[in-house]
Enzyme design. Sequence first.
Site, PDB file in Angstrom:
ATOM      1  N   GLU A  45      12.409  -1.082 -18.193  1.00 46.03           N
ATOM      2  CA  GLU A  45      11.771  -0.869 -19.492  1.00 46.03           C
ATOM      3  C   GLU A  45      10.879  -2.058 -19.821  1.00 46.03           C
ATOM      4  O   GLU A  45      11.377  -3.148 -20.086  1.00 46.03           O
ATOM      5  CB  GLU A  45      12.822  -0.666 -20.598  1.00 46.03           C
ATOM      6  CG  GLU A  45      13.709   0.559 -20.380  1.00 46.03           C
ATOM      7  CD  GLU A  45      14.814   0.667 -21.428  1.00 46.03           C
ATOM      8  OE1 GLU A  45      15.036  -0.314 -22.178  1.00 46.03           O
ATOM      9  OE2 GLU A  45      15.461   1.721 -21.493  1.00 46.03           O
ATOM     10  N   HIS A  81      21.870  -4.334 -26.926  1.00 39.48           N
ATOM     11  CA  HIS A  81      21.350  -4.433 -28.295  1.00 39.48           C
ATOM     12  C   HIS A  81      22.463  -4.688 -29.300  1.00 39.48           C
ATOM     13  O   HIS A  81      22.254  -5.362 -30.309  1.00 39.48           O
ATOM     14  CB  HIS A  81      20.636  -3.133 -28.672  1.00 39.48           C
ATOM     15  CG  HIS A  81      19.254  -3.003 -28.121  1.00 39.48           C
ATOM     16  ND1 HIS A  81      18.150  -3.546 -28.731  1.00 39.48           N
ATOM     17  CD2 HIS A  81      18.783  -2.375 -27.011  1.00 39.48           C
ATOM     18  CE1 HIS A  81      17.062  -3.251 -28.040  1.00 39.48           C
ATOM     19  NE2 HIS A  81      17.415  -2.542 -26.983  1.00 39.48           N
ATOM     20  N   ASP A 112      13.312  -4.870 -28.466  1.00 38.34           N
ATOM     21  CA  ASP A 112      12.315  -3.967 -27.885  1.00 38.34           C
ATOM     22  C   ASP A 112      11.021  -4.175 -28.650  1.00 38.34           C
ATOM     23  O   ASP A 112      11.000  -4.031 -29.882  1.00 38.34           O
ATOM     24  CB  ASP A 112      12.749  -2.506 -28.020  1.00 38.34           C
ATOM     25  CG  ASP A 112      13.991  -2.183 -27.199  1.00 38.34           C
ATOM     26  OD1 ASP A 112      14.281  -2.914 -26.245  1.00 38.34           O
ATOM     27  OD2 ASP A 112      14.666  -1.188 -27.531  1.00 38.34           O
ATOM     28  N   ARG A 159      21.369  -3.317 -32.651  1.00 36.44           N
ATOM     29  CA  ARG A 159      21.675  -1.888 -32.765  1.00 36.44           C
ATOM     30  C   ARG A 159      23.178  -1.716 -32.951  1.00 36.44           C
ATOM     31  O   ARG A 159      23.959  -2.140 -32.097  1.00 36.44           O
ATOM     32  CB  ARG A 159      21.226  -1.160 -31.503  1.00 36.44           C
ATOM     33  CG  ARG A 159      21.490   0.348 -31.485  1.00 36.44           C
ATOM     34  CD  ARG A 159      21.126   0.920 -30.122  1.00 36.44           C
ATOM     35  NE  ARG A 159      19.746   0.613 -29.760  1.00 36.44           N
ATOM     36  CZ  ARG A 159      19.260   0.696 -28.515  1.00 36.44           C
ATOM     37  NH1 ARG A 159      20.044   1.073 -27.522  1.00 36.44           N
ATOM     38  NH2 ARG A 159      18.007   0.395 -28.269  1.00 36.44           N
TER      39      ARG A 159
END
Length: 392
Positions: free
Chosen positions: A207, A142, A149, A97
Site C-alpha cells: 500500500e 492502525h 495513511d 483506528r
Amino acid sequence: MFKRKAGVLWVLLVLACVTAQAWAFTLPEGFVYVTDVVETAQLEIRYYGDNNFVGAPVDGYEAPVAILTEEAAAALKVAADILDEQGYYIKVFDAYRPQRAVDHFVRWAADLEDQKMKGIFYPQVDKSRLFELGYIAEKSGHTRGSVVDLTLVYKDTGEEVDMGSGFDFFGEISHHGTDLITPEQAANRSILRDAMVAAGFAPYPEEWWHYSLVGEPYPDTYFDFPVDIGAKHGGTAMDEAMARAIEQARTTMRQDIGGPFGAAVIDGEGNIVCVASNSVLRDHDPTAHAEINAIRLAGQILGTHDLTGCWIYTTAYPCPMCLSAIIWANVKQVVYGCRPEDAEEIGFRDAFIYRFIEGGQQDTSVLAISEYGREQCLTLFEEYAELQKTIY
C-alpha cells in the site's frame, strides 16, 4: 455574510451565542490530534463517511479527525516539513483506528453478498479472498496508534498528486515497485516515501499510502477508544454544536427570515463562540448565508478578523461563496450535515457556480467579467504597499 444592522437581527444572533458545556470524550494520554501538531495537514477521513470500501460510515469514527500517538505525530511533522519545502502538503485518510472499526471490516468481509463498492475499490479481487490476500485482518497496526495513511497535495492548487491508484484500492497497482504505473506516478510515490522514511516511518509494500512509525510506543496494545472530538475540539460526536445550528436555522426558517441553514463557530478551547442562520429573505441580502453571518459575528465577538483555530459546524455543505469566506477567515475545519445533493433536492443549487469556476469563468450567461482601468487602480495598490498596512 452578515449585514451589520442594529435591532432585531443583531439581538437574535447575539442571543444565539452560548458557552459550550463540558464534553464527555477525552483523548487518552499519549495521543494527540494530527492537526494540532501538523497545522497544514489536510484531512479526508474516509471511514467517517461512505467513500470507502465498506460503502458506509465505519464503527468508531465519530468525527472526521485524525489521531496519532505523540511520537508518531511528531515524526509526521518532520515529514510534513520536508514535503513543505518541496511544495507539498500532506492529506491524511486514516490514522489511529479503533478495534471496533477493524471488527466492522471483518464482519463486512465475511458478508459475501455485499459487493456494492467492488467496482471502485476491488474490481479485480474476489471478496472471498480478502483475508487470504491480507487486505483484511482481525488486527491492524492502525489500532496501536502509530500508523498513518496519507497522500500529497500541491500547496499552490490543493489538488492531490497523482499516485497511480486511489487510497484503499485493493490490487497490485497499489504496491510499491509496481510496473503498472507511469514513471511520473512512481516518482510521486517516491517523494512521499523518501520524506516519510527520513522522518522515521517504514512503508508497507502492498500500500503506497500506508506508513508505520519505527519504534512505535505501544507495539503490543490494540486500543478501542473512538475517533472523536474532545473538549478542545468541540465535543463528543459534535452533537451540541450541530444541534444548536439546527435549532437556530429552524427558528429563523419558520419566521421566513431565510432558508434551513444554520452554522456554529467553535473556538480552539471547545467553546461555542456563536450560532447564526441564513437571513437572506429578511435582510434582502443575497450574501447573508449562515456561515458568513456566523463568521462576521464571531469576528465581532472575538475582536479579530482571523479565526485561526476555530471550527465551523453547518447544517449543509457550504456554497462556493461561503467556502471562500471560510478560507479567508483561516478556518481549517468544517463539519457539515446535509450534502449538496440534499440542498438541490429542495431547490437550492450551487453546481452551476462550481461549473462556472471550473470552466475558467468563461460562461458569460452566468457572469461576464472584464478588466478596465487597471493602471489607475494600481496606484491605489501601490499606496497601500507603501503604507505597510496589515495583510490579511
